[in-house]
Write an enzyme that holds these catalytic residues in place. Structure first.
Site, mmCIF file in Angstrom:
data_model
loop_
_atom_site.group_PDB
_atom_site.id
_atom_site.type_symbol
_atom_site.label_atom_id
_atom_site.label_comp_id
_atom_site.label_asym_id
_atom_site.label_seq_id
_atom_site.Cartn_x
_atom_site.Cartn_y
_atom_site.Cartn_z
ATOM 1 N N THR A 1 0.828 -1.202 0.000
ATOM 2 C CA THR A 1 0.000 0.000 0.000
ATOM 3 C C THR A 1 0.865 1.255 0.000
ATOM 4 O OG1 THR A 1 -1.831 -1.111 1.126
ATOM 5 C CG2 THR A 1 -1.740 1.284 1.300
ATOM 6 N N GLU B 1 -2.990 -2.946 -7.321
ATOM 7 C CA GLU B 1 -3.262 -4.179 -6.575
ATOM 8 C C GLU B 1 -2.312 -4.185 -5.386
ATOM 9 O OE1 GLU B 1 -5.642 -6.108 -7.004
ATOM 10 O OE2 GLU B 1 -6.293 -5.848 -9.070
ATOM 11 N N LEU B 2 -2.844 -3.768 -4.215
ATOM 12 C CA LEU B 2 -1.978 -3.504 -3.073
ATOM 13 C C LEU B 2 -2.246 -4.474 -1.923
ATOM 14 C CD1 LEU B 2 -2.306 0.380 -3.341
ATOM 15 C CD2 LEU B 2 -0.699 -1.140 -4.524
ATOM 16 N N CYS C 1 -0.835 -11.784 -1.288
ATOM 17 C CA CYS C 1 -1.689 -10.664 -0.913
ATOM 18 C C CYS C 1 -3.049 -11.168 -0.425
ATOM 19 C CB CYS C 1 -1.861 -9.692 -2.087
ATOM 20 S SG CYS C 1 -2.376 -10.484 -3.611
ATOM 21 N N THR C 2 -3.404 -12.408 -0.790
ATOM 22 C CA THR C 2 -4.665 -12.998 -0.337
ATOM 23 C C THR C 2 -4.480 -13.951 0.837
ATOM 24 O OG1 THR C 2 -4.428 -14.752 -2.000
ATOM 25 C CG2 THR C 2 -5.791 -12.834 -2.596
ATOM 26 N N GLY D 1 -6.085 -17.517 -3.205
ATOM 27 C CA GLY D 1 -6.311 -18.086 -4.524
ATOM 28 C C GLY D 1 -7.515 -17.475 -5.198
ATOM 29 N N ALA D 2 -7.467 -17.417 -6.519
ATOM 30 C CA ALA D 2 -8.569 -16.850 -7.294
ATOM 31 C C ALA D 2 -8.528 -17.426 -8.701
ATOM 32 C CB ALA D 2 -8.463 -15.328 -7.354
#
Length: 514
Positions: free
Chosen positions: A246, A266-267, A300-301, A463-464
């Site tokens: 960020t 995408e932070l 990040c997730t 995950g995505a």
């Protein structure tokens, strides 16, 4: 010796040399800057070197990219899709080698390294289909014998700044879509994982050469933040896509905004799983453990917080402690291990400082953290995943620590109380709820539920799939990459009106006699 030979074979397959010139437009390598040595967190060994990009070389790259754009934008979109299809096929052939390099240079497990390359292949497949449906809208005009419609055109040069934790996939998310939209790309990868970028550049450069296309369609520059600043300050680049912290994202956004450019951010994330009394505990433990320790907590997730109802708090806690005792920490290229190293010793120091802060504010450490030592951990980057009982108000809980630290938080009463805790952080990337209660699930997904860009039910935060738009709100930056209609950010929108009458009626009935 077998492990060393495997790494040598991998580097040879991917055309990685002991010294790699770090500025490239296609196959035309430049590189007169300082050297960056890439060290593997797996064993601490130096893998190879790249050279950083000088200001003069950056100017040459920009010129190559501009020249390539003039040609590439005129190639029909389905034909651009065919080039991306060929890139995807090349990735399929190099999946094992590239996945191994990702694992060795970054430190994530081999399964995750291969999975990251598979994400690249998947986004290529998605982009190929997208290349035949870059559609706009047609609407009725208020003026007779007029037609109105909207269409999208490529922006030009797209600058991509990626992070070390996904050294290849996030670049592909951006570039595959940007390419089919008619843009050319300049990539500035993390200085911690430059060799993965060099390998990718070799792969796409070969595809471009085989198709007699301009090398400037895909460009690579290497270096630290100063090289990144060349991109962000350059008004010849209409869009900067950046993945990172960020703090860094705010700097980029201010710099790009000052010149009225566009930024895709995408932070950071501070992701939570809510566990209600109606949760399936087995599924909860699986999702929480993978989310918290996968990639050593460097996604990040990654799951940072577990918000558990007091009725089942002890059961969930004890199940987690039992699961953590079974974790195997070690060489990520050994598929028997669950947790690999942190990226470097700086990340280890951040992990240690976070644990010190926890102790000062009174958090209860259920599994003590430590830096592992011994022959198997000689890089000094292996740490033990930690579980801590804490409060959401703790300053350290409010901030993202890129390490395998999981905070357990209690809630009582209705699920709205848990949602309030989850939303009470500055970040808004990924979130999840574990429940078999339909009302709780729907409330979590409603306008009064999760404030994150991603909200899942009965799966974890990590995950995505590439088919959905990926990104978050608040301090996560608001950007969207990958699937859905994320392609639109790589294009400029244009409204067109066509008058096919022999008159010139004015809008709103205005008359203007001559």
């Amino acid at each position: 010796m077998a492990f060393t030979q495997m790494i040598k074979d991998t580097l040879a397959t991917l055309q990685i040399q002991p010294e790699n010139k770090g500025t490239s437009t296609g196959m035309a390598w430049l590189g007169n800057g300082n050297h960056i040595a890439s060290y593997s967190p797996v064993d601490g060994n130096a893998i190879a070197k790249v050279t950083t990009t000088t200001a003069e070389e950056y100017t040459q790259v920009i010129q190559k990219a501009k020249e390539a754009f003039v040609h590439w934008r005129m190639v029909p979109a389905p034909q651009r899709g065919e080039i991306v299809r060929q890139f995807g096929e090349a990735l399929r052939k190099q999946k094992q080698a590239l996945g191994t390099l990702v694992s060795y240079e970054m430190g994530k497990s081999l399964q995750e390294g291969l999975g990251e390359v598979q994400e690249m292949i998947d986004i290529c497949d998605f982009a190929v289909g997208l290349s035949r449906q870059l559609h706009g809208f047609t609407m009725h005009s208020e003026r007779p014998m007029h037609r109105m419609y909207e269409q999208y055109h490529p922006l030009g040069i797209v600058g991509i700044i990626s992070a070390f934790n996904f050294p290849v996939a996030v670049w592909a998310w951006n570039t595959a879509l940007a390419w089919v939209c008619g843009n050319v790309c300049i990539w500035k990868p993390s200085e911690k994982t430059p060799l993965c970028a060099v390998a990718c550049q070799h792969i796409i450069a070969n595809v471009l050469k085989e198709n007699n296309l301009p090398e400037g369609i895909s460009c690579l520059i290497n270096g630290d933040y100063q090289v990144g600043e060349m991109l962000t300050k350059d008004d010849q680049i209409p869009l900067i896509s950046v993945t990172g912290s960020t703090r860094m994202g705010k700097i980029v956004a201010a710099t790009v905004g000052k010149r009225l450019g566009k930024s895709l951010l995408e932070l950071g994330g501070n992701n939570a799983i809510i566990v209600t009394p109606d949760a399936d505990i087995r599924m909860t433990i699986m999702g929480a453990v993978f989310g918290a320790v996968g990639t050593a907590g460097q996604r990040c997730t990654s799951t940072r917080r577990l918000i558990i109802h007091e009725e089942i708090y002890e059961e969930v806690k004890n199940s987690l402690l039992k699961a953590y005792q079974q974790l195997k920490i070690g060489n990520p290229l050994d598929e028997r291990n669950h947790v690999g190293p942190l990226i470097d010793k700086e990340a280890v120091a951040t992990y240690q400082k976070a644990l010190e802060k926890v102790k000062k504010v009174g958090g209860t450490i259920l599994i003590e953290g430590e830096v592992l030592t011994g022959e198997d951990y000689k890089s000094g980057c292996y740490v033990r995943p930690v579980i801590i009982e804490a409060d959401n108000s703790f300053d350290i809980v409010q901030h993202e620590t890129f390490a395998p630290i999981l905070y357990l938080l209690r809630y009582d009463g209705e699920v709205q109380n848990a949602i309030a805790i989850q939303n009470n952080v500055k970040q808004g990337l990924s979130s999840a709820i574990m429940t078999t209660n339909l009302r709780e699930a729907e409330l979590f997904l409603s306008q009064q539920g999760s404030d994150c860009g991603i909200a899942n039910v009965n799966i974890g935060t990590s995950g995505a799939e590439i088919g959905g738009a990926f990104g978050g709100e608040k301090d996560t930056g608001g950007g969207r990459e990958s699937g859905s209609d994320a392609w639109k950010v790589y294009m400029r929108r244009q409204t067109n009106t066509i008058n096919y009458s022999i008159e010139l009626p004015l809008a709103q009935g205005i008359t203007f006699d001559l």
